[in-house]
Enzyme design. Sequence first.
Site, PDB file in Angstrom:
ATOM      1  N   GLU A 240      44.135  80.137  60.003  1.00 38.52           N
ATOM      2  CA  GLU A 240      44.585  79.380  59.991  1.00 38.52           C
ATOM      3  C   GLU A 240      45.639  79.552  60.294  1.00 38.52           C
ATOM      4  OE1 GLU A 240      46.510  77.465  57.783  1.00 38.52           O
ATOM      5  OE2 GLU A 240      45.878  78.302  56.120  1.00 38.52           O
ATOM      6  N   CYS A 274      51.240  76.361  54.092  1.00 37.21           N
ATOM      7  CA  CYS A 274      51.331  75.903  55.700  1.00 37.21           C
ATOM      8  C   CYS A 274      51.157  74.727  55.457  1.00 37.21           C
ATOM      9  CB  CYS A 274      50.262  76.866  55.745  1.00 37.21           C
ATOM     10  SG  CYS A 274      48.616  76.732  55.309  1.00 37.21           S
TER      11      CYS A 274
END
Length: 465
Positions: A240, A274
């Site tokens: 990720e 993120c």
Amino acid sequence: MFIDGKWILREDLDILNPYTLEIIERITALDREETKYAIEVATENKDVMKELNPSKRYSLLMKIAEHISSKKDLFANTISVDVGKPIKQSRIEVDRTITAFRLSALYAKELRGETIPSENEIIFTKKEPVGVVGAITPFNFPLNLITHKIGPAIATGNAVVLHPSSKAPITAIYLTKVIEHVLKKMNIERGVFNLTTGNGEIVGDEIAKNEKINFLSFTGSVEVGELISKSSYMKKVALELGGNNPLIVLKDSDIELAAKSAVKSKFLNSGQVCISVGKVIVEEEVLETFTKKVIEETKKLVLGNPLDEKTDLGPLITPESALRVEILIKESISEGGELLIGGNRSNSLISPAVLNIDEDNILSKVEAFGPILPILKAKDDEHALNIANNSKYGLQAGIFTNDINKAMKFANKLEYGGVIVNGSPTFRKDNMPFGGIKKSGLGKEGIKYAVEEMCETKTVVIHNM
């Protein structure tokens, strides 16, 4: 530093409060041999986890959730001191963590195979744990992102080796103490869970490369993710990574709602998320109105002490991170970007910045990972779509529109792992699939989907019975 049920306590590494820059803890930094030992311990205990029946895994996870729930204030304050997150945001992270552990517990009872039709044989599949899960986590969500890795790992019957960010490991240490307590109460070998603190170049590198790690779950930068992908030695991986997540605002949308959403989601955790808004792409007819509203909303934000209830933005994780953001703003301006508000730095603090840029500006291309909100003009919706897709990243995107046909067009054509309609790309529920495409990652998180990733499917065929 917690290996085989024992704490290894040394004062190797200074951990600083990002706001005060004072030393809050001195912790153990494992060397490579110690990290190998932690992995070996997990390997030796993987059958202990495998043999725990689903009901016991369920109980283990629920008890962890209960203990965190009983220590909400402790965990919230620890997060704020550990990473500089405003206390009101830290409380939300603790609540999400409790939910994620409970979801993991529920999915521990949902592991099912299937029966394959056959005339002469009995054929069925069964789900089995991969063995040892290595979890490498970042600083920005030091409790919930750990849970998204270790919760599914425990639910599926895997042993765990956890490596939290060396910038903010204190929350992980407190969580490990909770897990240690629950394992002891349930008479489960504590070697099934191992905490490895230290420098990523040593500890993280060993976890990524070690062949006894059967599944690696990593959240972090694209650059490190690419190195892991190249050196993972055929192990299963979930990466990720980062992104430059677009928020598209079309002229038919609720401009005030879009502006408030952009500001709230961009400056969450000082932009250290993120799925933070990377850039806002606005149709030119509403650009002026939108920009004015964004500046109004940005002026309302309070920058300061993360333990103050009024604070909206705390510090970045280190002064070096704040300096990097300041340099990025200056580089954007040198390329023609116009700074509209903010961008002032003091140690780890940097005031929320809003800039007008064009699509060739550096801020349209990189992940800032800081409190910078760039705004771009698009001629029309097709131009906005092209700008959004012209990226090496593909994590999440947001689109504001009141036209369902345009909403579906963008949902279908945006090259991203997730598309949020009338919301920002920062939206995430803990039970939804989450993960990017292109350079933004491999595999999916979200409790149910991580559970699937951390299992192997075994086929059993029975003849002549």
